[in-house]
Motif scaffolding. Structure first.
Motif, short mmCIF file in Angstrom:
data_model
loop_
_atom_site.label_atom_id
_atom_site.label_comp_id
_atom_site.label_asym_id
_atom_site.label_seq_id
_atom_site.Cartn_x
_atom_site.Cartn_y
_atom_site.Cartn_z
N GLU A 183 -51.35 16.38 -50.93
CA GLU A 183 -50.38 16.71 -49.96
C GLU A 183 -49.66 17.88 -50.25
O GLU A 183 -49.46 18.44 -51.33
CB GLU A 183 -49.13 15.83 -50.07
CG GLU A 183 -49.30 14.26 -49.39
CD GLU A 183 -47.89 13.50 -49.66
OE1 GLU A 183 -47.23 13.07 -48.67
OE2 GLU A 183 -47.45 13.30 -50.98
N TYR A 214 -42.43 13.79 -45.17
CA TYR A 214 -42.51 12.23 -45.46
C TYR A 214 -41.34 11.84 -45.99
O TYR A 214 -40.92 10.73 -45.67
CB TYR A 214 -43.71 11.82 -46.49
CG TYR A 214 -44.00 10.64 -46.66
CD1 TYR A 214 -44.15 9.68 -46.00
CD2 TYR A 214 -43.50 9.93 -48.01
CE1 TYR A 214 -44.49 8.26 -46.18
CE2 TYR A 214 -44.05 8.85 -48.24
CZ TYR A 214 -44.33 7.92 -47.38
OH TYR A 214 -44.39 6.63 -47.95
N PHE A 224 -45.01 16.63 -48.02
CA PHE A 224 -44.18 15.74 -48.77
C PHE A 224 -42.70 15.80 -48.43
O PHE A 224 -42.19 14.65 -48.13
CB PHE A 224 -44.28 16.29 -50.23
CG PHE A 224 -43.37 15.26 -51.32
CD1 PHE A 224 -43.90 13.94 -51.18
CD2 PHE A 224 -42.59 15.87 -52.18
CE1 PHE A 224 -43.49 13.11 -52.19
CE2 PHE A 224 -42.07 15.03 -52.88
CZ PHE A 224 -42.36 13.73 -53.23
N ASN A 240 -46.59 20.67 -50.17
CA ASN A 240 -44.91 20.67 -50.28
C ASN A 240 -44.34 20.38 -49.13
O ASN A 240 -43.51 19.46 -48.92
CB ASN A 240 -44.53 22.07 -50.98
CG ASN A 240 -45.08 21.99 -52.34
OD1 ASN A 240 -45.18 20.91 -53.02
ND2 ASN A 240 -45.12 23.19 -52.79
N PRO A 253 -36.18 15.38 -53.82
CA PRO A 253 -37.37 15.50 -54.50
C PRO A 253 -36.86 16.24 -55.72
O PRO A 253 -35.96 16.93 -56.09
CB PRO A 253 -38.19 16.92 -53.74
CG PRO A 253 -37.01 17.34 -52.70
CD PRO A 253 -36.10 16.17 -52.58
N LYS A 281 -45.53 12.26 -55.15
CA LYS A 281 -46.18 13.30 -54.37
C LYS A 281 -47.70 13.09 -54.87
O LYS A 281 -48.21 13.21 -55.71
CB LYS A 281 -45.80 14.71 -54.66
CG LYS A 281 -46.59 15.79 -53.66
CD LYS A 281 -45.94 17.15 -53.99
CE LYS A 281 -46.75 18.33 -53.11
NZ LYS A 281 -48.02 18.49 -53.57
#
Length: 256
Positions: A184, A192, A189, A186, A35, A180
């Protein structure tokens, strides 16, 4: 004339897990989605996940500083190997910097384009995204710390100066950026991203003569690592070359 060197002739990749470290030595690097906050481009928090393998361009003497966050096991590879594989140094940006502003203008020009230019819009947009893959905020809060804070596992944290990492990245061209969704959380995300990471099959490989350093955690485990390398997919000659490149993080902390 003597010069001060802040960079190395090799690229280091760190890990906290011994098993993962040995897996890399055996079969190469497996990319994973990481991320990133594109606030330097958007002006507000905007999270994406980029598939990558990360390296840092720091001298051996500074690796113990980096290891505090990323682990005591590391592999240092020749920088020429990195360039051959299109591993690229990052540009560290802040919102409204000259480069981030220029990228926004490029996007705007694409959105405002008409006629023949429309045909090329998609390819140009992909090109700009490929530039953004190699950009990072000058400083900020790591996404993992945000998750820990939301889970009640971390209360006290500060912004980090990401530019100190002197990061280089390998990004597989076949894997898309994940954006993102506004709906969603955090945590969602993050979960995922973890499911997507299980589906990677592409590896970034190297040869034994590309390796400059094999960094282990402590001296007492040297024999254990040597025995483990013996069982990896290397010839007898390669094996002897590799074990000569072993140095411990413990030794680096004491001698540098």
């Amino acid at each position: 004339m003597d010069t001060i060197t802040f960079n190395a002739d090799c690229l280091f990749h760190f890990t906290k897990e011994k098993e993962h470290f040995l897996s890399i030595l055996n079969s190469g690097f497996k990319p994973s989605y990481c991320p990133e906050n594109w606030d330097f481009y958007v002006g507000i928090d905007y999270y994406v996940a980029i598939p990558m393998v990360s390296f840092c361009d720091i001298p051996l003497s500074k690796t113990h500083i980096h290891s505090k966050q990323y682990g005591d096991y590391a592999i240092g590879l020749d920088k020429n190997w990195g360039k051959h594989n299109s591993i690229t140094p990052l540009s560290y940006l802040y919102y409204n910097s000259k480069i981030s502003t220029a990228l926004k203008l490029l996007f705007k020009n694409l959105d405002d384009s008409t006629n023949l230019a429309e045909i090329y819009k998609h390819n140009n947009r992909v090109g700009i995204n490929n530039i953004l893959k190699f950009c990072k905020s000058l400083k900020g809060i790591p996404f993992k710390n945000i998750i820990k804070n939301e889970m009640g596992e971390l209360n006290d944290f500060e912004e980090e100066h990401f530019s100190n990492e002197q990061e280089w990245r390998w990004v597989p061209v076949t894997m898309p950026i994940i954006h993102k969704n506004d709906k969603e959380t955090n945590k969602q995300f993050d979960e995922y991203i973890k499911t997507k990471n299980k589906k990677f099959s592409q590896n970034l490989t190297f040869r034994s003569d590309d390796i400059k350093y094999i960094i282990i955690s402590k001296e007492p485990e040297r024999e254990e690592i040597i025995k483990a390398i013996r069982h990896l997919a290397y010839s007898e000659e390669e094996y002897h070359i590799l074990i000569s490149k072993i140095i411990s993080m413990q030794q680096i902390k004491e001698d540098f």
